[in-house]
Design a protein around this motif. Structure first.
Motif, PDB file in Angstrom:
ATOM      1  N   ASP A 233      47.972  31.554  19.531  1.00 30.08           N
ATOM      2  CA  ASP A 233      47.339  30.530  19.352  1.00 30.08           C
ATOM      3  C   ASP A 233      46.000  31.150  20.202  1.00 30.08           C
ATOM      4  O   ASP A 233      45.030  30.502  19.884  1.00 30.08           O
ATOM      5  CB  ASP A 233      47.928  29.912  21.186  1.00 30.08           C
ATOM      6  N   LEU A 237      42.131  30.484  17.934  1.00 24.62           N
ATOM      7  CA  LEU A 237      41.074  30.275  19.451  1.00 24.62           C
ATOM      8  C   LEU A 237      40.054  30.883  18.717  1.00 24.62           C
ATOM      9  O   LEU A 237      38.978  30.933  18.730  1.00 24.62           O
ATOM     10  CB  LEU A 237      41.750  30.319  20.272  1.00 24.62           C
ATOM     11  N   VAL A 388      41.681  18.524  15.887  1.00 22.64           N
ATOM     12  CA  VAL A 388      42.930  18.870  16.745  1.00 22.64           C
ATOM     13  C   VAL A 388      44.267  19.570  15.463  1.00 22.64           C
ATOM     14  O   VAL A 388      44.274  18.281  14.960  1.00 22.64           O
ATOM     15  CB  VAL A 388      43.937  19.702  17.966  1.00 22.64           C
ATOM     16  N   VAL A 389      44.515  20.575  14.396  1.00 20.96           N
ATOM     17  CA  VAL A 389      45.788  21.100  14.012  1.00 20.96           C
ATOM     18  C   VAL A 389      46.068  21.585  14.569  1.00 20.96           C
ATOM     19  O   VAL A 389      46.864  23.430  15.088  1.00 20.96           O
ATOM     20  CB  VAL A 389      45.196  22.028  12.907  1.00 20.96           C
ATOM     21  N   LYS A 390      47.770  20.982  14.517  1.00 25.08           N
ATOM     22  CA  LYS A 390      49.153  21.385  15.280  1.00 25.08           C
ATOM     23  C   LYS A 390      50.230  22.501  14.232  1.00 25.08           C
ATOM     24  O   LYS A 390      50.336  21.676  13.944  1.00 25.08           O
ATOM     25  CB  LYS A 390      49.998  20.563  16.670  1.00 25.08           C
ATOM     26  N   ASN A 394      53.606  26.818  18.841  1.00 24.15           N
ATOM     27  CA  ASN A 394      52.706  26.267  19.578  1.00 24.15           C
ATOM     28  C   ASN A 394      51.282  26.340  18.961  1.00 24.15           C
ATOM     29  O   ASN A 394      50.896  27.048  19.782  1.00 24.15           O
ATOM     30  CB  ASN A 394      53.087  26.649  21.093  1.00 24.15           C
ATOM     31  N   ILE A 395      50.608  26.979  17.978  1.00 26.30           N
ATOM     32  CA  ILE A 395      49.575  27.502  17.142  1.00 26.30           C
ATOM     33  C   ILE A 395      48.635  26.612  17.563  1.00 26.30           C
ATOM     34  O   ILE A 395      49.075  25.295  16.975  1.00 26.30           O
ATOM     35  CB  ILE A 395      49.670  28.044  16.114  1.00 26.30           C
ATOM     36  N   GLU A 396      48.123  26.105  18.038  1.00 30.83           N
ATOM     37  CA  GLU A 396      45.921  25.442  17.646  1.00 30.83           C
ATOM     38  C   GLU A 396      44.823  25.477  17.404  1.00 30.83           C
ATOM     39  O   GLU A 396      44.769  26.465  17.488  1.00 30.83           O
ATOM     40  CB  GLU A 396      46.061  24.582  18.728  1.00 30.83           C
ATOM     41  N   GLN A 398      41.876  23.854  16.172  1.00 33.92           N
ATOM     42  CA  GLN A 398      40.294  23.221  16.752  1.00 33.92           C
ATOM     43  C   GLN A 398      39.515  23.627  16.738  1.00 33.92           C
ATOM     44  O   GLN A 398      38.415  24.249  17.361  1.00 33.92           O
ATOM     45  CB  GLN A 398      41.494  23.070  18.587  1.00 33.92           C
ATOM     46  N   LEU A 402      38.206  24.890  14.006  1.00 24.86           N
ATOM     47  CA  LEU A 402      38.732  24.817  12.134  1.00 24.86           C
ATOM     48  C   LEU A 402      37.729  23.528  11.760  1.00 24.86           C
ATOM     49  O   LEU A 402      37.794  24.021  10.406  1.00 24.86           O
ATOM     50  CB  LEU A 402      38.919  22.852  13.559  1.00 24.86           C
TER      51      LEU A 402
END
Length: 436
Positions: A233, A237, A388-390, A394-396, A398, A402
């Motif tokens: 994550d 980020l 947001v791309v999930k 549990n990696i996001e 955003q 992104l």
């Protein structure tokens, strides 16, 4: 560059009587922005000053004392650092900052082996410009909220008036100020807003009275202050934002080359300056400061004064370190009302967005070309809209990160990609240019 106009060249050492004044001038130029970032993300302004000083000294050494650049707090990482802190506390933000610094090191290594043209092709103005616009506009809500609300988070015309006075003063200094004040409009605006806040009674001086003159800042040391936890994550980020800051770094090196009259892309080399920038960010992560970037404000000081000495920049860095250990100075910074910083932020975040627009204009980007229109449109809506791309585990990915990734991919995939020249600001725009 006419060498006859140079007052002090890069390796000239100033007289002692000049050194103090010239270095303080650079300190004031970077001061407002460098303390604003930690103020916004909830980190220590004192550590931000210390890490900026240490990072700048490291940068000067790595670039073989050839590049007179000052490194301060990066605005590009404000949203990611806030998100990282919300998810895992200050420790997570520092781990993410460290990872971003490692990206710089990896890119520097690749450039040292493969040359720099590939990164010019990867980060053209049609990608970088809209992403910079996203950086500014995505933070606009934060600035307005800071400006309008009281400490309880409710609307207050009294507090909003402090923001408006600060904003007006900063604008006036930016447009009309001469000599020294023209170099430090942000700091001057904050001072005016602070004085107004004193008059309307929204400043609490008690922390300054309690603080000691010499005070050790609360450094955030890995494995001591917090447990180091790696997560994908954090990678998703923080690391993509390095795409933006790398392009910002390249732009600053090109501008600095024009100001000083040297080709810093070739000597000491883009790989060295990127490594210096990354090392400054790593140092910051290790002691609890925000990520670092070269500062356009200080490049402006160089252009105005024609004093290019790295010794002057090093002097400013040493002053920043000293200021970080003065407890009453840190406490005084902490008494600046949030609306005052909000008023400055309204202008600063707008300027960041406008600088992205200026890059597009200076690069002569042709928006009659559907390719350019598509890339910029997608970047702006995804970045400002907070998409947001999930992913698994549990990696996001955003927002700005992104938008930057999609922008790079679109530029690589869509047909008609122009070939980058040495100057990233003159690489593309018109349909009649040579294409890849």
């Amino acid at each position: 560059m006419n060498n006859k106009n140079i007052i002090l060249d890069v390796k000239d050492r100033p007289k002692t009587s000049q050194w103090l004044t010239l270095s303080l001038q650079h300190l004031f130029a970077m001061f407002g922005s460098t303390i604003l970032v930690p103020y916004l993300v909830g980190l220590s302004p004192a550590i931000a000053l210390i890490s900026s000083g240490l990072g700048t000294l490291a940068f000067i050494l790595i670039t073989k004392m050839q590049v007179p650049a000052y490194l301060g707090s990066s605005f590009a990482f404000i949203a990611p650092v806030i998100a990282a802190k919300a998810a895992g506390g200050p420790g997570a933000a520092m781990v993410g900052t460290f990872l971003a610094g490692l990206v710089y090191g990896i890119v520097a290594l690749v450039i040292s082996r493969a040359g720099h043209r590939w990164i010019m092709n990867l980060l053209p103005p049609i990608v970088v410009g809209p992403v910079i616009i996203v950086i500014g506009l995505a933070l606009s809500g934060t600035a307005v909220s800071m400006a309008m609300n009281n400490p309880a988070g409710k609307y207050s015309m009294l507090h909003f008036s402090a923001a408006l006075v600060t904003l007006a003063a900063t604008i006036i200094f930016t447009i009309y100020a001469k000599k020294m004040l023209s170099i430090i409009p942000i700091l001057a605006g904050i001072i005016v807003g602070y004085v107004y806040s004193l008059l309307i009674g929204i400043v609490d001086f008690s922390p300054v009275l309690k603080a000691h003159w010499f005070e050790m800042p609360d450094f955030l040391i890995p494995f001591v202050s917090y447990k180091v936890k790696f997560s994908w994550d954090l990678v998703a980020l923080m690391v993509p934002v390095a795409v933006v800051t790398l392009s910002e770094h390249i732009g600053h090196q090109l501008v600095l080359s024009k100001v000083v009259g040297r080709d810093y892309i070739k000597e000491p080399g883009l790989h060295r300056s990127i490594l210096g920038d990354g090392t400054a960010t790593l140092i910051s992560a290790i002691i609890g400061g925000p990520p670092k970037t070269t500062y356009g404000e200080n490049i402006g000081v160089l252009a105005i004064t024609r004093v290019y000495s790295v010794y002057v920049i090093a002097g400013a860095a040493i002053f920043a370190i000293i200021f970080g250990f003065i407890g009453k100075m840190t406490a005084l910074i902490g008494t600046i009302p949030t609306p005052v910083m909000g008023g400055v932020s309204i202008l600063l975040f707008g300027i960041i967005a406008s600088s992205g627009l200026r890059m597009l204009v200076d690069s002569k980007i042709d928006f009659a070309n559907n390719r350019n229109l598509v890339i910029s449109s997608v970047i702006l809506v995804i970045g400002i809209g907070g998409a947001v791309v999930k992913l698994p585990f549990n990696i996001e990915v955003q927002g700005m990160a992104l938008a930057a990734i999609i922008g790079v991919l679109l530029n690589l995939i869509l047909p008609g990609r122009p070939v980058a020249s040495e100057n990233m600001f003159e690489t593309e725009g018109n349909n009649d240019q040579k294409t890849a």
